[in-house]
Design an enzyme around this catalytic site. Structure first.
Site, mmCIF file in Angstrom:
data_model
loop_
_atom_site.group_PDB
_atom_site.id
_atom_site.type_symbol
_atom_site.label_atom_id
_atom_site.label_comp_id
_atom_site.label_asym_id
_atom_site.label_seq_id
_atom_site.Cartn_x
_atom_site.Cartn_y
_atom_site.Cartn_z
ATOM 1 N N ASP A 162 9.241 12.261 -7.570
ATOM 2 C CA ASP A 162 9.144 11.515 -6.304
ATOM 3 C C ASP A 162 10.225 10.434 -6.234
ATOM 4 O O ASP A 162 9.945 9.263 -5.995
ATOM 5 C CB ASP A 162 7.744 10.903 -6.162
ATOM 6 C CG ASP A 162 7.405 10.634 -4.707
ATOM 7 O OD1 ASP A 162 8.183 11.049 -3.821
ATOM 8 O OD2 ASP A 162 6.370 10.000 -4.451
ATOM 9 N N VAL B 174 -1.474 -1.648 -4.371
ATOM 10 C CA VAL B 174 -0.854 -2.249 -5.544
ATOM 11 C C VAL B 174 -1.058 -3.757 -5.459
ATOM 12 O O VAL B 174 -0.783 -4.367 -4.428
ATOM 13 C CB VAL B 174 0.651 -1.923 -5.594
ATOM 14 C CG1 VAL B 174 1.271 -2.503 -6.847
ATOM 15 C CG2 VAL B 174 0.869 -0.427 -5.531
ATOM 16 N N ILE C 61 0.860 -1.165 0.000
ATOM 17 C CA ILE C 61 0.000 0.000 0.000
ATOM 18 C C ILE C 61 0.900 1.220 0.000
ATOM 19 O O ILE C 61 1.693 1.413 0.930
ATOM 20 C CB ILE C 61 -0.930 0.009 1.232
ATOM 21 C CG1 ILE C 61 -1.784 -1.259 1.244
ATOM 22 C CG2 ILE C 61 -1.815 1.250 1.215
ATOM 23 C CD1 ILE C 61 -2.555 -1.459 2.528
ATOM 24 N N PHE D 69 -0.303 6.426 -2.992
ATOM 25 C CA PHE D 69 -1.389 6.678 -3.934
ATOM 26 C C PHE D 69 -2.467 5.613 -3.905
ATOM 27 O O PHE D 69 -3.508 5.779 -4.500
ATOM 28 C CB PHE D 69 -0.836 6.798 -5.362
ATOM 29 C CG PHE D 69 -0.070 8.067 -5.578
ATOM 30 C CD1 PHE D 69 -0.738 9.288 -5.574
ATOM 31 C CD2 PHE D 69 1.296 8.055 -5.762
ATOM 32 C CE1 PHE D 69 -0.036 10.467 -5.762
ATOM 33 C CE2 PHE D 69 1.994 9.229 -5.951
ATOM 34 C CZ PHE D 69 1.338 10.441 -5.949
HETATM 35 N N1 LIG Z 1 5.760 -2.751 -10.441
HETATM 36 C C1 LIG Z 1 5.789 -3.304 -9.233
HETATM 37 N N2 LIG Z 1 6.218 -4.562 -9.075
HETATM 38 C C2 LIG Z 1 6.245 -5.123 -7.845
HETATM 39 N N3 LIG Z 1 5.869 -4.511 -6.714
HETATM 40 C C3 LIG Z 1 5.436 -3.248 -6.802
HETATM 41 C C4 LIG Z 1 5.335 -2.589 -8.059
HETATM 42 N N4 LIG Z 1 4.849 -1.354 -7.848
HETATM 43 C C5 LIG Z 1 4.655 -1.258 -6.529
HETATM 44 N N5 LIG Z 1 4.973 -2.388 -5.882
HETATM 45 C C6 LIG Z 1 4.872 -2.692 -4.452
HETATM 46 O O1 LIG Z 1 3.796 -1.954 -3.920
HETATM 47 C C7 LIG Z 1 4.226 -1.135 -2.871
HETATM 48 C C8 LIG Z 1 3.507 0.181 -2.947
HETATM 49 O O2 LIG Z 1 3.836 0.777 -4.167
HETATM 50 P P1 LIG Z 1 3.795 2.342 -4.343
HETATM 51 O O3 LIG Z 1 2.373 2.782 -4.374
HETATM 52 O O4 LIG Z 1 4.597 2.642 -5.540
HETATM 53 O O5 LIG Z 1 4.483 2.801 -3.025
HETATM 54 P P2 LIG Z 1 4.904 4.284 -2.674
HETATM 55 O O6 LIG Z 1 3.691 5.103 -2.973
HETATM 56 O O7 LIG Z 1 5.235 4.198 -1.233
HETATM 57 O O8 LIG Z 1 6.005 4.521 -3.579
HETATM 58 C C9 LIG Z 1 5.693 -0.996 -3.058
HETATM 59 O O9 LIG Z 1 6.312 -0.845 -1.821
HETATM 60 C C10 LIG Z 1 6.094 -2.280 -3.721
HETATM 61 O O10 LIG Z 1 6.392 -3.244 -2.746
#
Ligand SMILES: Nc1ncnc2c1ncn2[C@@H]1O[C@H](COP(=O)(O)OP(=O)(O)O)[C@@H](O)[C@H]1O
Ligand SMILES: *[C@@H]1O[C@H](CO)[C@@H](O)[C@H](O)[C@H]1NC(C)=O
Ligand SMILES: *[C@@H]1O[C@H](CO)[C@@H](O)[C@H](O)[C@H]1NC(C)=O
Ligand SMILES: *[C@@H]1O[C@H](CO)[C@@H](O)[C@H](O)[C@H]1NC(C)=O
Ligand SMILES: *[C@@H]1O[C@H](CO)[C@@H](O)[C@H](O)[C@H]1NC(C)=O
Ligand SMILES: *[C@@H]1O[C@H](CO)[C@@H](O)[C@H](O)[C@H]1NC(C)=O
Ligand SMILES: *[C@@H]1O[C@H](CO)[C@@H](O)[C@H](O)[C@H]1NC(C)=O
Length: 697
Positions: A503, A375, A369, A372
């Site tokens: 970011d 995921v 999570i 935004f």
């Molecule tokens: N393309 C991806 N492949 C694998 N894991 C992902 C991917 N995008 C995001 N995640 C997982 O989902 C979590 C939350 O993603 P994200 O919303 O990008 O976090 P943040 O907003 O904190 O950057 C990440 O910490 C990661 O573990």
């Protein structure tokens, strides 16, 4: 020889036994060893005697007439019964009490136009060949009707009004002695037990009815009761009269039924029958009786009457259920599509595909999570490739078009250090972004695995993140640093347009299968920038990574990205978060990692800042380069920061690190006391930052 005899005898005995048991099943003497009391629940195999049109149907139904006109039919219990009390003399004998009960049905071509009817009778003879059909009901003839030598007692169920017989109507029940001019008659019907009111019954309705005929040998009372089948015997009989049957009924008399057809097609049926001599007739279990045949002309009409409503009901139900299901499906998979999106068609995913790929966004597929939204991991059905689906809740449609345009254009970005954006999908209040799945999760989990709670709000969920229990070694870290730098350079300079990431931070760096760092989440911050009032510009970014001028002016540039990249360099090299609580220092004064590194740089003890968990296993030159470059990039003034191209050159060793520049600008750096937050201090200048966006991350 003897053995042959034996073999012959045994099968014979068996046959007899079988016959007896069969017989027993249908007609048995209840409590009367003399065979004077019996019950027929259906007539198959009972040995009942029939003549004329009468026959026993395969299902056990006794059919007295079969529709052939102007004929008659009879049925008799096979043996005559002894009606006179054995104790009394032959001369003035008195007739025993007797009781009969039977279930019958009369079918005519139409209820109003019927054909004669049937009788239950007691007769000294079973030879009724001389009896007439039609109005004589197959019981009497013109010659003997009313003659006392007949010795016949009968109950008629008459469905034709015959003036010769002085009939009251065409639907009556009568008590007859020796002739068809009844001694007592009544319209067919019964008296209701509850309120005593009379209810008509139509004999020729083809509805099964039950009749009870009782004679009391002492009081000479004759009663006849009628009721629809299944109804308990009404207490008040339909007919009641006293008549001494002693002179009428002969000692040895047959009991049975007669019926006749007239000019109209009609059928008369008896379904069951019981008789009791000197005792009540055994109770007939109507549920065991044979079924009446289906009504003639169109056998499928009844089928339609029953099946059609059921079938149409089922159909309507199915249609409604389908409609509801379809509607639910429609809602479940509903998307938001606008005209301008047509051009982005190829990048658009259907919600249904994403829903299926993630098995309905099940929690077990939740990768993490982020700031935004959630995921999820999914596997696209068509390509079988694993994807990460990010669900971003977004209420306003403002700026959506520009954003989608950007998403789509970013979908064309292709770099080995950028997480590939595959496409998007829109629903009401929700935007879904589809990325390549990165099997090793995000970098921050490897750097800060034992620092809990993680202040950036991401929480590791997927199994891959458990690998984070192993600290990344220096070679891996430096490769990730170079990778991210290369990815960011691509965004800033090498693509057709300048893309500002906005970011950069460890949690937005994802690791692919080969542990290469890849930039994710680029441009998403734009979604919250577009169309907002410049006066209340919300700065998007993450605390500790936000360049001072971005906080003040709210304008992102490639150099604000460089600032964040500098912080990222320090974070990866030191294994510490950009803003940390220093051990032993009180809570209110957080320490900025930049200032901390700067302090060590001034003290000439830069290597002390390198992550302790590496246990000295690192390249000192590379680590110091990384720290110094971090300081240079996170310089307070944008003009002091290098471009990503320069950063790349320093990292690759293609250009010497500008030690002089660093010294020059760092000397002039304000707020150089390490324990004091650098300018602008987060507590004051960050007041303009939208806390719900940046503070929550
Ligand atoms: N393309 C991806 N492949 C694998 N894991 C992902 C991917 N995008 C995001 N995640 C997982 O989902 C979590 C939350 O993603 P994200 O919303 O990008 O976090 P943040 O907003 O904190 O950057 C990440 O910490 C990661 O573990
Ligand atoms: C009724 O029975 C008689 C005698 O068994 C037979 O001749 C006649 O064809 C039958 N009629 C019908 C309609 O079955
Ligand atoms: C028999 O009945 C007749 C007439 O009912 C009567 O006159 C006669 O006395 C009776 N005989 C006996 C023995 O009861
Ligand atoms: C039945 O009675 C008739 C006359 O009524 C006679 O001709 C016939 O032979 C009798 N049948 C039997 C089986 O006794
Ligand atoms: C009644 O029947 C008998 C025998 O069949 C006969 O002798 C007598 O004449 C008949 N009586 C009448 C009134 O017809
Ligand atoms: C008596 O009861 C029957 C069945 O409950 C009903 O149909 C009938 O109308 C009633 N009659 C009166 C007079 O209440
Ligand atoms: C019963 O039938 C008779 C004759 O057909 C009629 O006069 C009477 O009104 C009917 N009674 C009821 C309650 O239907």
């Amino acid at each position: 020889m003897a053995s042959i005899k034996h073999r012959l005898v045994i099968p014979l005995a068996n046959t007899v036994l079988l016959f007896l048991t069969l017989n027993h099943k249908y007609s048995f003497a209840a409590g009367a060893a003399d065979g004077q009391t019996f019950i027929y629940s259906g007539f198959s195999g009972t040995g009942i005697i029939v003549d004329g049109l009468a026959s026993v149907e395969p299902n056990g139904l006794l059919q007295l007439t079969n529709g052939t006109v102007q004929l008659k039919g009879h049925a008799f219990h096979p043996t005559p019964l002894q009606f006179h009390k054995p104790t009394t003399g032959i001369a003035n004998a008195s007739v025993s009490s007797f009781s009969a009960s039977f279930v019958f049905a009369i079918r005519s071509i139409a209820p109003a136009v019927s054909a004669h009817g049937l009788t239950f009778f007691v007769s000294p003879t079973n030879n009724l060949t001389s009896a007439f059909s039609n109005q004589f009901l197959g019981l009497f003839s013109k010659k003997n009707n009313g003659n006392a030598t007949n010795h016949i007692f009968a109950v008629e169920l008459d469905t034709v009004q015959s003036n010769d017989m002085l009939d009251m109507n065409d639907n009556h029940v009568g008590i007859d002695v020796n002739g068809l001019i009844s001694i007592k008659a009544a319209a067919a019907g019964y008296y209701d037990d509850r309120n005593g009111s009379f209810s008509n019954l139509t004999l020729s309705s083809f509805n099964a009815m039950q009749a009870w005929v009782d004679y009391n040998g002492k009081s000479k009372l004759i009663t006849v009761t009628l009721a629809p089948v299944g109804m308990a015997r009404p207490r008040k009989p339909l007919l009641k009269t006293t008549y001494d049957l002693s002179k009428v009924i002969e000692d040895k008399s047959y009991v049975g039924f007669s019926s006749s057809t007239g000019i109209l097609d009609s059928h008369h049926y008896v379904l069951g029958w019981s008789f009791g001599m000197d005792q009540p007739a055994p109770v007939i279990d109507v549920s065991k009786l044979p079924k009446l045949p289906r009504l003639g002309p169109e056998p499928q009409s009844k089928l339609l009457v029953i099946v059609l409503p059921i079938a149409s009901g089922v159909f309507v139900f199915a249609a409604v259920a389908t409609a509801v299901l379809l509607r639910r499906r429609q809602l479940q998979y509903a998307e938001l599509r606008e005209d301008w999106e047509v051009e982005f068609g190829p990048h658009r995913f259907s919600y249904k595909d994403l829903f299926k790929a993630t098995e309905g966004f099940k929690d077990k597929h939740l990768l993490g999570i982020g700031g935004f939204g959630r995921v999820y991991k999914g596997v696209l059905k068509k390509s079988k490739s694993p994807v990460a689906v990010k669900k971003v809740s977004h209420e306003s449609r403002q700026g959506m078009r520009e954003f989608i345009a950007e998403v789509v254009s970013m979908g064309r970005l292709r770099h080995k250090n950028v997480v590939q954006l595959l496409g998007y999908c829109r629903r009401k209040g929700e935007l879904l972004l589809v990325y390549d799945h990165m099997p090793n999760g995000s970098l921050d989990k490897y750097l800060h695995y034992n620092n809990s709670p993680a202040p950036n709000g991401s929480r590791p969920i997927s199994g891959t993140n458990r690998m984070a229990s192993l600290t990344l070694d220096w070679v891996q870290r430096f490769r990730i640093i170079k990778g991210v730098a290369s990815g960011l350079l691509y965004l800033h300079e090498d693509w057709e347009q300048v893309v500002i990431h906005r970011d950069i931070k460890a949690s937005n760096v994802l690791l692919d299968a080969e542990m290469n760092g890849r930039l994710g989440d680029f441009g998403l911050a734009r979604l919250y920038d577009h169309g907002t009032d410049p006066q209340t510009t919300h700065v998007v970014g993450t605390m500790g990574y936000i360049a001072p001028e971005l906080a003040r002016m709210g304008r992102a540039s490639t150099l604000t990205d460089v600032f964040a990249f500098g912080v990222f360099l320090l974070e990866v090299t030191c294994g510490r978060r950009p803003i940390e609580q220093k051990e032993g220092v009180d809570q209110d004064s957080p320490i900025l990692l930049v200032d901390w590194v700067l302090q060590h740089w001034r003290d000439g003890s830069l290597a002390n800042m390198v992550d302790q968990r590496l246990m000295g296993g690192y390249d000192v030159d590379e680590a110091c380069l990384s720290l110094k470059l971090g300081l240079l990039c996170s310089h307070q003034l944008p003009c002091g920061r290098p471009s990503m191209r320069q950063v790349m050159q320093y990292l690759d060793g293609n250009a010497p690190f500008p030690e002089g520049t660093l010294e020059q600008i760092m000397v002039n750096r304000p707020g150089s006391e390490p324990s004091v937050a650098s300018s602008p201090p987060p507590s004051t200048s960050f007041g303009t930052i939208s806390v719900d966006l940046s503070g929550g991350r």
